[in-house]
Design a protein around this motif. Structure first.
Motif, PDB file in Angstrom:
ATOM      1  N   ASP A  46       0.869  -1.340   0.039  1.00 38.84           N
ATOM      2  CA  ASP A  46      -0.022  -0.241   0.050  1.00 38.84           C
ATOM      3  C   ASP A  46       0.678   1.225  -0.153  1.00 38.84           C
ATOM      4  OD1 ASP A  46      -2.611  -1.246   0.144  1.00 38.84           O
ATOM      5  OD2 ASP A  46      -2.002  -1.934   2.142  1.00 38.84           O
ATOM      6  N   ASN A  47       1.752   1.104   0.982  1.00 45.62           N
ATOM      7  CA  ASN A  47       2.798   2.313   0.728  1.00 45.62           C
ATOM      8  C   ASN A  47       4.410   1.779   0.223  1.00 45.62           C
ATOM      9  OD1 ASN A  47       0.881   3.984   1.755  1.00 45.62           O
ATOM     10  ND2 ASN A  47       1.947   4.676   3.535  1.00 45.62           N
ATOM     11  N   LEU A  48       4.957   2.848  -0.375  1.00 38.41           N
ATOM     12  CA  LEU A  48       6.496   2.243  -0.842  1.00 38.41           C
ATOM     13  C   LEU A  48       7.233   3.549  -0.523  1.00 38.41           C
ATOM     14  CD1 LEU A  48       8.155   0.714  -3.642  1.00 38.41           C
ATOM     15  CD2 LEU A  48       8.641   3.119  -3.289  1.00 38.41           C
ATOM     16  N   VAL A  49       8.279   3.580   0.494  1.00 36.96           N
ATOM     17  CA  VAL A  49       9.077   4.645   0.678  1.00 36.96           C
ATOM     18  C   VAL A  49      10.551   4.337   0.385  1.00 36.96           C
ATOM     19  CG1 VAL A  49       9.533   6.471   2.293  1.00 36.96           C
ATOM     20  CG2 VAL A  49       7.504   5.007   2.710  1.00 36.96           C
ATOM     21  N   ILE A  50      11.422   5.008   0.065  1.00 36.45           N
ATOM     22  CA  ILE A  50      12.888   5.115  -0.289  1.00 36.45           C
ATOM     23  C   ILE A  50      13.620   6.105   0.778  1.00 36.45           C
ATOM     24  CG2 ILE A  50      14.839   5.273  -1.635  1.00 36.45           C
ATOM     25  CD1 ILE A  50      12.987   4.452  -3.967  1.00 36.45           C
ATOM     26  N   TYR A  51      14.285   5.615   1.809  1.00 38.02           N
ATOM     27  CA  TYR A  51      15.135   6.390   2.411  1.00 38.02           C
ATOM     28  C   TYR A  51      16.670   6.508   2.138  1.00 38.02           C
ATOM     29  CZ  TYR A  51      11.274   6.932   5.824  1.00 38.02           C
ATOM     30  OH  TYR A  51       9.935   7.205   6.598  1.00 38.02           O
ATOM     31  N   LEU A  52      17.248   7.627   2.039  1.00 39.38           N
ATOM     32  CA  LEU A  52      18.688   7.721   1.553  1.00 39.38           C
ATOM     33  C   LEU A  52      19.273   8.368   2.781  1.00 39.38           C
ATOM     34  CD1 LEU A  52      18.683   8.775  -2.042  1.00 39.38           C
ATOM     35  CD2 LEU A  52      18.935   6.656  -1.161  1.00 39.38           C
ATOM     36  N   ALA A  53      20.507   8.054   2.885  1.00 42.09           N
ATOM     37  CA  ALA A  53      21.455   8.333   4.302  1.00 42.09           C
ATOM     38  C   ALA A  53      22.058   9.560   3.693  1.00 42.09           C
ATOM     39  CB  ALA A  53      22.469   7.239   4.513  1.00 42.09           C
ATOM     40  N   GLU A  54      21.887  10.747   4.687  1.00 40.78           N
ATOM     41  CA  GLU A  54      22.656  11.673   4.402  1.00 40.78           C
ATOM     42  C   GLU A  54      23.448  12.020   5.738  1.00 40.78           C
ATOM     43  OE1 GLU A  54      20.737  15.125   3.070  1.00 40.78           O
ATOM     44  OE2 GLU A  54      19.925  14.094   1.225  1.00 40.78           O
ATOM     45  N   LYS A  55      24.926  11.935   6.013  1.00 43.84           N
ATOM     46  CA  LYS A  55      25.451  12.064   7.177  1.00 43.84           C
ATOM     47  C   LYS A  55      25.007  11.282   8.445  1.00 43.84           C
ATOM     48  CE  LYS A  55      27.235  16.576   5.924  1.00 43.84           C
ATOM     49  NZ  LYS A  55      27.135  18.041   6.132  1.00 43.84           N
ATOM     50  N   ASP A  56      24.574   9.911   7.888  1.00 50.68           N
ATOM     51  CA  ASP A  56      24.099   9.007   8.880  1.00 50.68           C
ATOM     52  C   ASP A  56      22.597   9.384   9.513  1.00 50.68           C
ATOM     53  OD1 ASP A  56      26.201   7.174   8.933  1.00 50.68           O
ATOM     54  OD2 ASP A  56      27.023   8.101  10.516  1.00 50.68           O
ATOM     55  N   LYS A  57      21.762  10.218   8.663  1.00 56.66           N
ATOM     56  CA  LYS A  57      20.674  10.673   8.935  1.00 56.66           C
ATOM     57  C   LYS A  57      19.815   9.888   7.774  1.00 56.66           C
ATOM     58  CE  LYS A  57      20.074  14.479  12.045  1.00 56.66           C
ATOM     59  NZ  LYS A  57      19.715  15.889  12.130  1.00 56.66           N
ATOM     60  N   LEU A  58      18.573   9.619   7.860  1.00 51.68           N
ATOM     61  CA  LEU A  58      17.850   8.907   6.873  1.00 51.68           C
ATOM     62  C   LEU A  58      16.846  10.135   6.490  1.00 51.68           C
ATOM     63  CD1 LEU A  58      17.272   5.112   7.787  1.00 51.68           C
ATOM     64  CD2 LEU A  58      18.673   6.041   6.137  1.00 51.68           C
ATOM     65  N   ILE A  59      16.695  10.382   5.215  1.00 50.49           N
ATOM     66  CA  ILE A  59      15.972  11.403   4.546  1.00 50.49           C
ATOM     67  C   ILE A  59      15.057  10.570   3.472  1.00 50.49           C
ATOM     68  CG2 ILE A  59      15.834  13.585   3.576  1.00 50.49           C
ATOM     69  CD1 ILE A  59      17.240  13.563   6.030  1.00 50.49           C
ATOM     70  N   PRO A  60      13.716  10.793   3.528  1.00 48.03           N
ATOM     71  CA  PRO A  60      12.613  10.288   2.518  1.00 48.03           C
ATOM     72  C   PRO A  60      13.281  10.933   1.332  1.00 48.03           C
ATOM     73  CG  PRO A  60      11.520  11.124   4.426  1.00 48.03           C
ATOM     74  CD  PRO A  60      13.069  11.561   4.590  1.00 48.03           C
ATOM     75  N   TYR A  61      13.348   9.916   0.485  1.00 45.83           N
ATOM     76  CA  TYR A  61      13.793  10.471  -0.821  1.00 45.83           C
ATOM     77  C   TYR A  61      12.714  10.350  -1.964  1.00 45.83           C
ATOM     78  CZ  TYR A  61      16.186  10.029  -5.402  1.00 45.83           C
ATOM     79  OH  TYR A  61      16.357  10.457  -6.765  1.00 45.83           O
ATOM     80  N   PHE A  62      11.787   9.281  -1.615  1.00 51.43           N
ATOM     81  CA  PHE A  62      10.518   9.167  -2.637  1.00 51.43           C
ATOM     82  C   PHE A  62       9.712   8.276  -1.743  1.00 51.43           C
ATOM     83  CE2 PHE A  62       8.073   6.571  -5.315  1.00 51.43           C
ATOM     84  CZ  PHE A  62       7.554   7.516  -6.472  1.00 51.43           C
ATOM     85  N   ALA A  63       8.391   8.590  -1.843  1.00 48.25           N
ATOM     86  CA  ALA A  63       7.373   8.103  -1.223  1.00 48.25           C
ATOM     87  C   ALA A  63       5.996   8.009  -1.887  1.00 48.25           C
ATOM     88  CB  ALA A  63       7.020   8.778   0.166  1.00 48.25           C
ATOM     89  N   ARG A  64       5.239   6.718  -2.012  1.00 48.35           N
ATOM     90  CA  ARG A  64       4.111   6.706  -2.893  1.00 48.35           C
ATOM     91  C   ARG A  64       3.048   5.902  -2.072  1.00 48.35           C
ATOM     92  NH1 ARG A  64       3.320   7.952  -7.877  1.00 48.35           N
ATOM     93  NH2 ARG A  64       4.719   9.441  -7.512  1.00 48.35           N
ATOM     94  N   ALA A  65       1.885   6.442  -1.928  1.00 50.16           N
ATOM     95  CA  ALA A  65       0.589   5.660  -1.496  1.00 50.16           C
ATOM     96  C   ALA A  65      -0.187   5.148  -2.695  1.00 50.16           C
ATOM     97  CB  ALA A  65       0.092   6.528  -0.452  1.00 50.16           C
ATOM     98  N   VAL A  66      -0.420   4.077  -2.811  1.00 48.98           N
ATOM     99  CA  VAL A  66      -0.945   3.393  -3.824  1.00 48.98           C
ATOM    100  C   VAL A  66      -2.326   2.465  -3.565  1.00 48.98           C
ATOM    101  CG1 VAL A  66       0.928   3.569  -5.518  1.00 48.98           C
ATOM    102  CG2 VAL A  66       0.666   1.567  -4.122  1.00 48.98           C
ATOM    103  N   GLY A  67      -2.299   2.189  -2.272  1.00 48.03           N
ATOM    104  CA  GLY A  67      -3.413   1.141  -2.077  1.00 48.03           C
ATOM    105  C   GLY A  67      -4.253   1.337  -0.742  1.00 48.03           C
ATOM    106  N   ARG A  68      -4.460   0.403  -0.103  1.00 45.83           N
ATOM    107  CA  ARG A  68      -5.609   0.541   0.818  1.00 45.83           C
ATOM    108  C   ARG A  68      -5.112   1.531   2.128  1.00 45.83           C
ATOM    109  NH1 ARG A  68      -6.109  -5.652   2.491  1.00 45.83           N
ATOM    110  NH2 ARG A  68      -3.703  -5.250   2.050  1.00 45.83           N
ATOM    111  N   GLY A  69      -6.198   2.489   2.616  1.00 43.41           N
ATOM    112  CA  GLY A  69      -5.552   3.356   3.618  1.00 43.41           C
ATOM    113  C   GLY A  69      -4.964   4.600   2.931  1.00 43.41           C
ATOM    114  N   ARG A  70      -5.223   4.733   1.666  1.00 42.21           N
ATOM    115  CA  ARG A  70      -4.613   5.712   0.854  1.00 42.21           C
ATOM    116  C   ARG A  70      -5.088   6.984   1.258  1.00 42.21           C
ATOM    117  NH1 ARG A  70      -4.051   6.031  -5.521  1.00 42.21           N
ATOM    118  NH2 ARG A  70      -3.062   8.000  -5.696  1.00 42.21           N
TER     119      ARG A  70
END
Length: 399
Positions: A46-70
């Motif tokens: 239902d949700n897909l999220v890509i987190y990328l590390a920046e100086k050991d902090k995870l920053i959301p790079y891409f997120a998409r809600a496509v299914g139930r609970g959208r």
């Protein structure tokens, strides 16, 4: 059995398609929406999220809600905590979470599947897949998610490499421009200094008596070269002040036609190797500006025409276009290649192959644009090789 084999073939076909799309993708963020749709055919979420590390902090790079609970849950459930755990542990994690007593509302159950993203064995982020209401992820789906994560890692890695290469290229170009500028400025400083030193030394010789005409001619050369040196230094200082925002400008309401008339008359007195015609349809047009700085812009444009389009006819026109003051400076010189029309406004830039021996530091048009933009205006150039160049300046009119 046959249905199971066909399903496996379908998934395998989609995995090949995913690999192909990743290999052919341009910018990652442009490609990801299409990839997400394909990934959902391989692995339901239902949700897909890509987190990328920046100086050991995870920053959301891409997120998409496509299914139930959208409409509701998907807006707030992005698995940040799971992503941090995955990144720290550097391994795939499956998690089930219940927000509260679910009762009959299964959407309050969240199932997380998180996979590390890696480049050459080095962790760079995390892929999070979220289901609302189940079912739980099985072993086969986990393996599929790991393959998807590997493909997405390649996509991100390639984009990061492209960004690094572009940054290095920009740095290399800037470094080359600065080196060229230092060489140019050194040469341009030495040239007038050489003239001044040479003619002064000649006049001071005790073994030669100069007649008044020659004496005056030498002094005029020294005077001209001193003026050139002053202009060069002024341009360099103005360039630095404009970049740092410390160039003082005293704005007032002025008639733009008067500024243009004064500049054209001054050019004619100086004796530029040009035929300059001034046309104004709006002699009473008023703008808010700095007369000296605007005159500097027009002086520079005419000086450039004198350098690079000598003996040409230059038309200076003032009119009203789309509610703005519109100044047009058009010459009939050799023109400028289309590839250079924007770059000529960059600091230090000079058109390759421009007139040999023509003096210039690549600062004049950079200064022009900075001054015009400080007046909330716009300046750009159009040109046709062999026919000439036209500069357009737009400035807001005072009501």
């Amino acid at each position: 059995m046959a249905e199971s084999m066909q399903a496996d073939k379908d998934i395998l076909s989609k995995l090949f398609e995913l690999n192909r799309l990743v290999a052919e993708a341009g910018e990652a963020l442009d490609a990801l929406p299409q990839l997400v749709n394909l990934i959902r055919e391989i692995l339901i979420f239902d949700n897909l999220v890509i987190y990328l590390a920046e100086k050991d902090k995870l920053i959301p790079y891409f997120a998409r809600a496509v299914g139930r609970g959208r409409a509701k849950e998907a807006d707030v459930a992005w698995g940040a905590e799971v992503a941090r755990r995955i990144y720290k542990a550097d391994k795939t994690i499956v998690k089930r979470e219940s927000l509260e007593d679910t009762g009959e509302n299964r959407l309050l159950l969240r199932y997380y599947l998180g996979v590390p993203l890696k480049q050459s064995g080095r962790k760079i982020g995390a892929l999070i897949l979220i289901r609302f209401g189940g079912p739980e992820y099985n072993v086969s789906q986990i393996r599929l998610a790991e393959f998807v994560a590997e493909q997405l890692s390649h996509l991100v890695e390639r984009e990061q490499l492209i960004l690094k290469v572009n940054a290095l290229e920009r740095g290399r170009q800037l470094g080359k421009m600065q080196e060229d500028f230092v060489a140019t400025i050194s040469h341009d400083l030495r040239t007038p200094l050489g003239f001044i030193k040479g003619y002064t030394t000649t006049l001071l010789r005790k073994d030669v008596e100069w007649d008044k005409e020659t004496y005056r001619e030498f002094l005029e050369i020294i005077d001209d070269e001193a003026d050139r040196l002053r202009i060069l230094i002024d341009n360099f200082l103005d360039s630095s002040r404009l970049q740092s925002g410390t160039l003082h400008m005293q704005f007032q309401n002025i008639r733009l036609a008067t500024v243009l008339k004064d500049v054209v008359e001054r050019v004619k007195i100086i004796g530029f190797d040009l035929v300059v015609d001034l046309h104004s349809d709006c002699s009473e047009m008023v703008i808010n500006g700095t007369p000296a700085r605007l005159a500097q812009v027009f002086d520079n444009l005419l000086d450039n025409a004198n350098k690079y389009a000598p003996k040409s006819t230059v038309t200076v026109q003032l009119k009203k276009t789309d509610g703005k003051a519109h100044v047009i400076v058009r010459d009939t010189g050799p023109g400028i290649g289309e590839d250079h029309l924007e770059k000529i406004f960059h600091r230090f830039y000079r058109v390759p192959g421009s007139e040999v021996g023509t003096r210039g530091s690549g600062l004049g048009l950079f200064i022009c644009r900075q001054i015009i933009e400080a007046h909330h205006g716009e300046i750009f150039a159009e040109s046709v090789l062999g026919e000439g160049t036209t500069f357009h300046i737009y400035l807001p009119i005072v009501s």
